[in-house]
Design an enzyme around this catalytic site. Structure first.
Site, PDB file in Angstrom:
ATOM      1  N   CYS A  84       0.940   3.599  -0.689  1.00  0.00           N
ATOM      2  CA  CYS A  84      -0.696   3.308  -0.485  1.00  0.00           C
ATOM      3  C   CYS A  84      -0.924   1.689  -0.657  1.00  0.00           C
ATOM      4  CB  CYS A  84      -1.365   3.971  -1.782  1.00  0.00           C
ATOM      5  SG  CYS A  84      -3.180   3.850  -1.563  1.00  0.00           S
ATOM      6  N   HIS A 192       0.290   9.662  -1.617  1.00  0.00           N
ATOM      7  CA  HIS A 192       0.614   9.825  -3.215  1.00  0.00           C
ATOM      8  C   HIS A 192       1.436  11.275  -3.489  1.00  0.00           C
ATOM      9  CE1 HIS A 192      -1.337   6.128  -4.414  1.00  0.00           C
ATOM     10  NE2 HIS A 192      -2.482   6.714  -3.852  1.00  0.00           N
TER      11      HIS A 192
END
Length: 258
Positions: A84, A192
């Protein structure tokens, strides 16, 4: 005994600690959180996790010497993985035209041929996907399925002839997308939970062991979905043992009555 040393950069604005849980649960793996160049050491792999403010955390690494440590680590053909915000940092440039984090442009670590532009709307979605052709030391990830979620500002585009390493199905929007990038021993993804599937974590550690000259294929990894359910069951058992559940059920019935 820990055969693999993984350093996780502990940004001041770090988010999503749970991304490292699958690796932390592996017997032969040591996961360290580092705040400074002095703590960096000589790890087998470096993970740049998510961040609540990507641009400020890049500047933090630039000021305390961690940026140079990570770049030197990659120069020696050792694994760097960004998730991310960490993925965004590894690129050539981050641009924030709307002042979402820090208006203007900021040079990234320059380890991936990507560029990120922040947008006003945050992307929040769940995804399922599969690894495509993955170059370099993580080539054995090809064909392995993953499941996780995205929550981030910004869109990352590829520079030069770079290609994504993951084909994703956006479960919420029911659309297909390409995610992630790789160059040499540097990898990144927006997903994630990317290590939560046991085969992903297993292949990651096997690759690191091989790089150290250790041919160990019997690596056990934890299925994080099953692990979480087990922890929920343990918590529920503790609650049942220590609370008067009959009284709670009576209260719930009274509340539900019109």
């Amino acid at each position: 005994m820990s055969l693999i040393d993984i350093a996780v950069i502990r940004f001041p604005r770090l988010s999503n600690f749970t991304d490292m849980m699958a690796l932390e649960c592996m017997d032969m793996v040591s996961v360290r959180y580092v705040n400074s160049a002095a703590e960096f050491g000589n790890p087998d792999a470096v993970i740049l996790p998510g961040s609540k403010n990507t641009m400020e955390d890049i500047l933090w690494m630039r000021q305390n010497g961690l940026e140079m440590k990570i770049q030197k680590h990659a120069k020696h053909d050792k694994l760097v993985f960004g998730i991310c915000g960490g993925y965004q940092m590894l690129g050539e440039e981050i641009e924030d035209p709307n002042g979402v984090e820090k208006a203007g442009k900021l040079r990234g670590l320059g380890l991936l041929p990507t560029k990120t532009v922040f947008q006003k709307e945050k992307k929040r979605t769940r995804v399922k996907g599969i690894f495509q052709e993955v170059p370099g030391m993580l080539s054995e990830l090809k064909g392995i399925e993953i499941e996780g979620y995205e929550i981030h500002m910004g869109k990352t585009s590829y520079l030069n002839d770079t290609h994504g390493i993951l084909k994703l199905n956006d479960i919420v929007q029911n659309t297909l997308t390409i995610d992630g990038a790789a160059k040499g021993t540097v990898y990144g993804s927006y997903v994630h939970g990317i290590f939560d599937k046991p085969e992903v974590a297993r292949q990651l550690i096997i690759a690191l062991l091989k790089q150290k000259g250790l041919n160990i294929n019997e690596v056990e990894a934890v299925d994080m979905s099953a692990y979480k359910e087990e922890q929920y069951d343990k918590l529920a058992a503790i609650i049942r043992e220590n609370l008067d559940m009959s009284a709670i059920y009576k209260i719930l019935i009274q509340v539900e009555r019109p």
